[in-house]
Every structure is written in C-alpha cells, then in structure tokens.
Design a protein around this motif. Sequence first.
Motif, short mmCIF file in Angstrom:
data_model
loop_
_atom_site.label_atom_id
_atom_site.label_comp_id
_atom_site.label_asym_id
_atom_site.label_seq_id
_atom_site.Cartn_x
_atom_site.Cartn_y
_atom_site.Cartn_z
N ALA A 146 0.89 -1.32 -0.11
CA ALA A 146 0.00 -0.01 0.00
C ALA A 146 0.81 1.18 -0.07
CB ALA A 146 -1.04 0.05 1.27
N ASP A 147 2.24 1.08 0.30
CA ASP A 147 3.22 2.25 0.41
C ASP A 147 2.65 3.34 1.14
OD1 ASP A 147 5.62 3.37 -0.10
OD2 ASP A 147 4.82 4.44 -2.07
N GLY A 148 1.97 3.08 2.60
CA GLY A 148 1.50 4.05 3.11
C GLY A 148 2.19 4.46 4.33
N ASP A 149 1.78 4.96 5.38
CA ASP A 149 2.47 5.61 6.52
C ASP A 149 3.27 4.63 7.17
OD1 ASP A 149 3.06 6.82 8.80
OD2 ASP A 149 1.37 7.99 8.93
N ILE A 150 4.60 5.06 7.29
CA ILE A 150 5.67 4.11 7.75
C ILE A 150 5.12 3.76 9.49
CG2 ILE A 150 6.87 5.96 8.92
CD1 ILE A 150 8.49 2.56 7.60
N ARG A 151 4.12 4.70 10.02
CA ARG A 151 3.74 4.30 11.31
C ARG A 151 3.12 3.14 11.26
NH1 ARG A 151 1.13 10.25 12.70
NH2 ARG A 151 0.68 9.90 10.26
N ASN A 152 2.36 2.63 10.24
CA ASN A 152 1.56 1.54 10.27
C ASN A 152 2.55 0.35 10.32
OD1 ASN A 152 -0.78 2.81 10.00
ND2 ASN A 152 -0.85 2.84 7.50
N VAL A 153 3.68 0.49 9.56
CA VAL A 153 4.47 -0.64 9.39
C VAL A 153 5.14 -0.78 10.96
CG1 VAL A 153 6.96 -1.54 8.52
CG2 VAL A 153 5.19 -0.37 7.04
N ILE A 154 5.66 0.42 11.48
CA ILE A 154 6.06 0.32 12.85
C ILE A 154 5.20 -0.44 13.95
CG2 ILE A 154 6.79 1.86 14.76
CD1 ILE A 154 7.83 3.70 12.77
N ASP A 155 3.87 -0.05 13.59
CA ASP A 155 2.94 -0.66 14.69
C ASP A 155 2.94 -1.89 14.40
OD1 ASP A 155 2.19 1.68 15.63
OD2 ASP A 155 0.40 1.91 14.52
N ILE A 156 2.97 -2.63 13.27
CA ILE A 156 2.91 -4.12 12.85
C ILE A 156 4.06 -4.88 13.50
CG2 ILE A 156 2.85 -5.98 11.07
CD1 ILE A 156 1.29 -3.71 9.28
N VAL A 157 5.28 -4.17 13.14
CA VAL A 157 6.51 -4.67 13.69
C VAL A 157 6.56 -4.81 14.99
CG1 VAL A 157 8.79 -4.58 13.88
CG2 VAL A 157 7.91 -4.33 11.45
N SER A 158 6.10 -3.78 15.81
CA SER A 158 6.26 -3.69 17.37
C SER A 158 5.17 -4.63 17.91
CB SER A 158 5.76 -2.21 17.82
OG SER A 158 6.55 -1.33 17.17
N SER A 159 4.24 -5.19 17.15
CA SER A 159 3.44 -6.07 17.96
C SER A 159 4.11 -7.45 17.95
CB SER A 159 2.23 -6.60 16.82
OG SER A 159 2.53 -7.13 15.74
N ASP A 160 5.19 -7.73 17.74
CA ASP A 160 6.13 -8.89 17.79
C ASP A 160 7.58 -8.32 18.48
OD1 ASP A 160 7.79 -11.23 17.90
OD2 ASP A 160 7.06 -11.83 15.85
N PRO A 161 7.78 -8.23 19.84
CA PRO A 161 8.87 -7.67 20.08
C PRO A 161 10.00 -8.53 19.64
CG PRO A 161 7.39 -7.83 22.10
CD PRO A 161 6.74 -8.51 20.81
N ALA A 162 10.17 -9.86 19.40
CA ALA A 162 11.13 -10.62 18.94
C ALA A 162 11.64 -10.16 17.59
CB ALA A 162 10.83 -12.12 18.97
#
Length: 243
Positions: free
Chosen positions: A38-54
Amino acid sequence: MTDLEHQVFTQVRAIIANEEQVIGRRGILIPLKKAIIADGDIRNVIDIVSSDPALAAHLLWRSNSAANAGGIVSSKNRSLKDALVRLGQVNIYRYAFTFYLKERLDELPQPYKKLVYGYWALTESIATDAVDSLHHMEGVNINPDEVQTLALFSVFGEIIALTAFAYLNAESEQSFPLSIIKSLIDNQKQTLTLEAFDSLGLDEELREEFMIAHNLRQTRNPDSPGLVLRRVLSMRNQLLNPL
C-alpha cells in the motif's frame, strides 16, 4: 533422473509452492506485506513490527549490524522507528521473512534441522563477508542492508528444498533417503531456487539481484548489490553459474 527422484522432485516442488506450509507463521508477514504494498504511512509498518517484540529486536540488530560492519562505526539506531525508517520498507520485509523462516527451521526434526542449520550458518557467513566487502569499497553507492538482505538468500534454494523434503518425509508413509534430496539439490538447484522465489511472494528486485549475484543475469549498474555478492559467492564456489 530416476523415477524415484522424479517422484520426490514433483512432491518437493508442490510443497515449495505452498507458501504457508514453508514459511509457517503468517500473522505478521501478511499484514506487513499489505502495508508495504500500500506504500502508506511508515507508522503502520512500525505498529505491525512492534506487535512482535522478538521481530522488532531482530530488525534493530540487523539494522545496526549492516551499518557498522567492516570496522566502520556509524550512528547507531537506538529506536525501532529510526531503524525502520533507515532500512526502508522492502528491506524490512526481507529481514522479517528470513526471521520467520529461521523460526520455522527451529521446528524441523533431526537430521534435517542440523543439515539446514549448516546452510543457514553459511548464509550468515556470506552475508557478513559481503557487507564487510562493501564497506571497504570506494566510489559505490550501495545500501548495506540491500547487500545483507540479498546475501541472506544466497543459498535460499537449498534451504527451502531441504525443508520441503523434511515435510514430505514427515507426511509420507514411505521414508525417502537423504541421498535423493542431495541429488536433487546438486542437479536441480536452479529450478528449485527460482520456483521458491516465485512461490513465496518475495519482491521482484530481490529475485533480479539474486540472478545477478549468481551470474545468471548481467547488469551495467555499478551500484548493483548483486555484483558485490557475486564476488563473495565466487570466492566460496557457491555460484549457480560459475564465472
């Protein structure tokens, strides 16, 4: 190819074509891929990655290891946001894919786990050499993370084929000897590798640079990550198409 080898080859290719079976855990990768496409807001990507701390910790480590290789210390990414912004979304997905692939390999029974870990150790070693080599090159404008993510797929076909073979033997009433998959990897490595790239939803640029790295395709781009990796693979006698 013997009849038995052909039978196993066909079944291994069918397993490779099953993205979920090969990569396993899809909870993060699917929404991550959608957010990147979707090439959207990097904050969406950060939120997804942050959901898995490992995964978040792994991406932070990868980001710093690529940036500070070769004895050259650059500014260290101290936050996940800084790391992900610097990496770029394509590299984020490539790193995440290899992280979950490695996690999947942890589940393999022996002797396959030991064998595939040998390939994984080779991949990590190649990645280290490639990034170190890049940091000592002058006059190039190549992202070290692109070199590192590409290098982590150096022996992708072997890893995926052996993993698929392990699943095949686990599900089959007939146990196939390891010599069968060894023969297939030795003789059908290119086919198995390219089919794995096509089946597992990896980006086209990664596939193209992989082809360049393995001397299967040429380029006039002096800033190609594949050319950096090609030198390392040649020295290690790992090229699909030797120089």
